[in-house]
Design a protein around this motif. Structure first.
Motif, mmCIF file in Angstrom:
data_model
loop_
_atom_site.group_PDB
_atom_site.id
_atom_site.type_symbol
_atom_site.label_atom_id
_atom_site.label_comp_id
_atom_site.label_asym_id
_atom_site.label_seq_id
_atom_site.Cartn_x
_atom_site.Cartn_y
_atom_site.Cartn_z
ATOM 1 N N LEU A 28 0.823 -1.200 0.000
ATOM 2 C CA LEU A 28 0.000 0.000 0.000
ATOM 3 C C LEU A 28 0.860 1.254 0.000
ATOM 4 N N LEU A 31 1.945 1.887 -3.533
ATOM 5 C CA LEU A 31 0.845 2.436 -4.316
ATOM 6 C C LEU A 31 0.645 3.922 -4.032
ATOM 7 N N LYS A 32 0.675 4.292 -2.756
ATOM 8 C CA LYS A 32 0.499 5.700 -2.393
ATOM 9 C C LYS A 32 1.632 6.561 -2.945
ATOM 10 N N ALA A 35 1.286 6.920 -6.709
ATOM 11 C CA ALA A 35 0.160 7.798 -7.050
ATOM 12 C C ALA A 35 0.535 9.257 -6.805
ATOM 13 N N ILE A 54 -6.583 10.396 -3.050
ATOM 14 C CA ILE A 54 -5.683 9.298 -3.378
ATOM 15 C C ILE A 54 -6.398 7.938 -3.368
ATOM 16 N N ASP A 55 -7.524 7.834 -2.670
ATOM 17 C CA ASP A 55 -8.227 6.551 -2.581
ATOM 18 C C ASP A 55 -8.733 6.030 -3.932
ATOM 19 N N ILE A 58 -5.737 4.765 -5.953
ATOM 20 C CA ILE A 58 -5.229 3.470 -5.500
ATOM 21 C C ILE A 58 -6.168 2.347 -5.927
ATOM 22 N N ASP A 59 -7.475 2.594 -5.850
ATOM 23 C CA ASP A 59 -8.442 1.588 -6.307
ATOM 24 C C ASP A 59 -8.254 1.259 -7.782
ATOM 25 N N ALA A 61 -5.484 1.551 -9.472
ATOM 26 C CA ALA A 61 -4.228 0.817 -9.617
ATOM 27 C C ALA A 61 -4.409 -0.651 -9.242
ATOM 28 N N ILE A 62 -5.143 -0.913 -8.178
ATOM 29 C CA ILE A 62 -5.379 -2.298 -7.764
ATOM 30 C C ILE A 62 -6.204 -3.037 -8.806
ATOM 31 N N TRP A 128 0.384 0.015 -13.966
ATOM 32 C CA TRP A 128 -0.017 -0.995 -12.987
ATOM 33 C C TRP A 128 -0.564 -2.242 -13.661
#
Length: 145
Positions: A28, A31-32, A35, A54-55, A58-59, A61-62, A128
């Motif tokens: 995580l 990822l942060k 981003a 940022i949420d 990140i979603d 990217a996942i 990603w």
């Protein structure tokens, strides 16, 4: 009495199991950090004062990482990266547009144009996706799928 299970339930369980295993490769913090490095030039003040932005990044990217890992089996069986990328074009376009529309409302440089934002979103998702593709291919090579 025996419990009757359907093929779709077994397929869903197998997919969830694979996703849980492949998500162990992600951090995580990475990822942060990625981003912030990628989108901070476009949103210089929002990342400092409004961290909720940022949420969704990140979603996305996942999601793109998981799609890349899922489609990596085609790469393992010898298909070229470009051909595999073409297979999942629709899923990636959905991720592009969702993230773009979320970030568009916060984009302050309207005079520059929204092309730079769309290109940044596209490059981020592609990056990603490729990471997921390589991780999934590694797992298939090591027979960890």
């Amino acid at each position: 009495m025996t419990v009757i299970t359907t093929f779709s339930e077994k397929q869903r369980e197998k997919r969830w199991k694979f996703e849980r295993k492949i998500l162990r490769q992600l951090s995580l913090n990475d990822l942060k950090k990625d981003a912030q490095q990628h989108f901070e030039p476009l949103f210089p003040f929002h990342f400092q004062y409004e961290p909720f932005l940022i949420d969704p990044i990140i979603d996305a990217a996942i999601d793109s990482f998981l799609i890349g890992a899922e489609f990596s089996r085609f790469g393992y069986y010898g298909e070229a990266l470009r051909d595999v990328r073409f297979r999942c074009e629709d899923e990636l376009k959905d991720i592009y547009t969702q993230l773009f529309y979320i970030l568009e409302a916060w984009y302050t440089y309207r005079d520059i144009g929204l092309d730079s934002l769309y290109l940044a979103v596209e490059q981020f998702v592609e990056k990603w996706w490729e990471k997921g593709f390589t991780e999934g291919t590694k797992r298939y090579r090591m027979r960890l799928h």
